[in-house]
Design an enzyme around this catalytic site. Structure first.
Site, short mmCIF file in Angstrom:
data_model
loop_
_atom_site.label_atom_id
_atom_site.label_comp_id
_atom_site.label_asym_id
_atom_site.label_seq_id
_atom_site.Cartn_x
_atom_site.Cartn_y
_atom_site.Cartn_z
CB SER A 197 4.39 7.29 11.23
OG SER A 197 3.97 6.17 11.37
CE LYS A 253 3.37 2.27 15.82
NZ LYS A 253 4.86 2.07 16.24
N GLY A 269 9.08 -1.36 17.84
CA GLY A 269 8.94 -2.93 17.16
C GLY A 269 7.67 -2.94 16.36
CG ASN A 322 3.85 4.51 8.29
OD1 ASN A 322 4.78 2.84 8.36
ND2 ASN A 322 5.55 5.42 7.46
CB CYS A 328 10.62 0.23 10.82
SG CYS A 328 10.51 -0.31 12.89
CE LYS A 379 9.95 7.97 8.78
NZ LYS A 379 9.18 8.55 10.43
N GLY A 437 7.91 15.18 14.74
CA GLY A 437 7.63 13.47 16.02
C GLY A 437 8.35 13.58 17.16
#
Lengths: 303, 263
Positions: A25, A49, A76, A103, A134, A169, A269
């Site tokens: 992602s 994403k 962000g 995701n 995140c 995740k 990734g």
């Protein structure tokens, strides 16, 4: 002598992947971005994403900085939000010839649940990855993934909204990742994926200012692979659901290290940015390795 | 876009710390247009890790040329490559200049190595219109491609910060002088250079109601629109905040100057 084509398919909950290689992602857009460079049908799957309930502008520039054998990012979670995603991106996903995993990220547990519910009856979405890691948003994100109770709460609430396979995740920015992984499994996760990026920072010594506008960002790339591998090893020992290993994987040899410590699948990734064909080459590399060692099943790698 | 291994056909040091490479990449050049870029993997080692974007300096039937200045580790390593070496490149990428076939003189404004994409543009534009280029640089050694533009029959004017070549001043001074004395209104302007220069360029273009396209530079990771690492702040009246971040790699690198929010 005829060589038998090894079976490298794996199961993530009830989701069957034709091979254990996924694209991560945030590193692969919505698949279409790489369609001219990568044969998507060769991949086990792609993870989209991150999607949030509302549209997010993301952070100011600069958002990426190269570091030693790695990069920091602080995008962000820029994305168009759930409703535009459903309108503009979802219809295109049916053309993607592999498993598509969405995701999802929220500022509250309820937001995760809302997004999960909306996405759970869509034919082109095979599974959900719950992003509780995140590092670049001020609300939600990594905060959930740093607390066992909040991890449980988010996963449990999402679990009630969907029968899709759930992958959680995990953030490496915690003291004990195994306990967070256990909380995710207790909440109803079918699998966990780790690691998200490591919180990091870089300074410009000329301007004496941080090199990222957001000051801190997430470190990825080959620099973090040993940390990722250690954490995957720890989590594999602690839980009994599939673990998707990621963090700095550039080659099939890197992938094997993760499979050796117990990962069921791997996620690619930053390597996509360096070599878009990395994921395809990793699939081929794993197959070739197995053929060379006369292995017919992936689990034979660990023997 | 494709990913190919391209041999370096020619290498030239065009000025101190400035290099031109001609790459054997006919499959990229056949689809390339001025303003687009290629994404170059400089080393298979992990330092530097990421590819480097280079605007396309020239499009030929055999391939493409890039022109760059050494600014860091990546460009230093690239400058050490030799003729015959191979590079893993992806291209053509990005949204280039939109070229309208009209009778107006086109004005190109370059700051330093910003001339790089403007040469490919000039080669295209001069097929149907008069082209004029205004080049600004710190000093005369940084004024590159001057003779190449002149060989195309293009009118070149130069400004240097120290006055060592052309007028003492900057490229946008030349632009203001030209527009102030020009009889034709709304001449199309195309610019590439450092951000402060592009900002002034946009203001001048706005003042003279000239359509203005500018090519932005940004650090990039993926180069194909996937990572959202390279964005520019763009006006969007439909957004509650009146702006959005657009990707320099696919929505640009060339933008209409009016769209850019400079603050």
């Amino acid at each position: 002598m005829q060589t038998i084509e090894p079976d490298i398919s794996v199961n993530i909950g009830k989701l069957k992947l034709k091979n254990p290689v996924l694209c991560a992602s945030g590193c692969f857009g919505y698949g279409q971005e790489y369609a001219e460079l990568v044969d998507l049908s060769m991949l086990g799957g792609i993870i989209l994403k991150g999607i949030t309930l509302k549209e997010r502008h993301g952070n100011p520039m600069p958002r990426i900085v190269e570091t030693s054998a790695g990069m920091l990012n602080s995008v962000g979670l820029q994305n168009m939000g759930l409703s535009r995603f459903l309108r503009e991106k979802l219809p295109l996903l049916s053309n993607i010839p592999t498993n598509v995993i969405a995701n999802i990220c929220g500022e509250t547990p309820e937001e995760y649940a809302t997004i999960a519910k909306e996405l759970s009856n869509k034919d082109s979405i095979a599974a959900l990855e719950i992003n509780i890691s995140c590092p670049n948003v001020s609300h939600g994100g990594m905060l959930f993934g740093q607390d066992m109770m909040l991890t449980f709460e988010v996963v449990n609430l999402v679990r009630k909204q969907t029968s899709l396979p759930l992958i959680v995740k995990l953030s490496p920015n915690v003291t004990d990742i195994a306990s967070i992984a256990r909380a995710a499994v207790d909440g109803g996760a079918d699998a966990v994926s780790l690691i998200n990026t490591l919180l990091g920072m870089a300074m410009n010594i000329k301007t004496k200012k941080p090199r990222l506008a957001n000051i801190t960002g997430g470190l990825s790339g080959p620099a973090i692979k040993p940390v990722a591998l250690r954490m995957v090893w720890e989590v594999c020992k602690a839980i009994n659901v599939p673990v998707i290993g990621q963090g700095g994987i550039m080659t099939w040899e890197d992938s094997l290290e993760f499979l050796l410590v117990g990962a069921t699948a791997v996620c690619i990734g930053t390597a996509n940015f360096v070599n878009p064909k990395a994921s395809m080459e990793i699939v081929q590399g794993i197959k070739d390795y197995m053929k060379q060692h006369k292995m017919i099943e992936l689990k034979a790698i660990r023997m | 876009m494709i990913q190919v291994t391209a041999k370096i056909l020619e290498k030239e040091e065009v000025a101190p710390d400035h290099y031109r490479l001609a790459l054997d990449a006919p499959l990229i050049s056949k689809d390339a247009s001025p303003g687009q870029f290629i994404h170059v993997n400089i080393t298979s080692q992990y330092m530097p890790l990421l590819r480097r974007p280079f605007s396309i300096h020239r499009i030929t039937p055999f391939g493409i040329e890039i022109l760059f200045r050494i600014v860091g580790t990546g460009t230093k390593l690239l400058s050490e490559k030799r003729q015959g070496d191979e590079l893993d490149i992806i291209g053509p990428l990005g949204h280039g200049f939109s070229i309208k076939n009209n009778a107006f003189t086109a004005i190109l404004v370059a700051g330093g190595v910003g001339v790089a994409p403007l040469f490919a543009l000039a080669e295209r534009l001069r097929q149907f219109t008069e082209v004029r280029i205004l080049i600004g640089s710190k000093t005369k050694t940084g004024v590159i491609c001057l003779e190449k533009f002149e060989a195309l029959g293009i009118d070149v004017q130069v400004a240097t910060d120290d006055g060592s070549l052309g007028i003492k001043g900057v490229a946008t001074d030349l632009l203001e002088d030209f527009l102030a004395t020009s009889a034709s209104p709304q001449l199309p302007i195309y610019g590439c250079g450092p951000m402060p220069m592009l900002r002034i360029l946009s203001e001048i273009a706005h003042l003279y109601s000239s359509p203005c396209q500018i090519s932005l530079e940004a650090n990039m990771a993926c180069g194909v629109g996937a990572c959202l690492g390279c964005v520019a702040k763009i006006a969007n009246p439909h957004s509650p905040s009146h702006f959005e971040y657009k990707r320099v790699c696919v929505d640009g690198p060339v933008f209409d100057a009016r769209e850019i929010l400079w603050r």
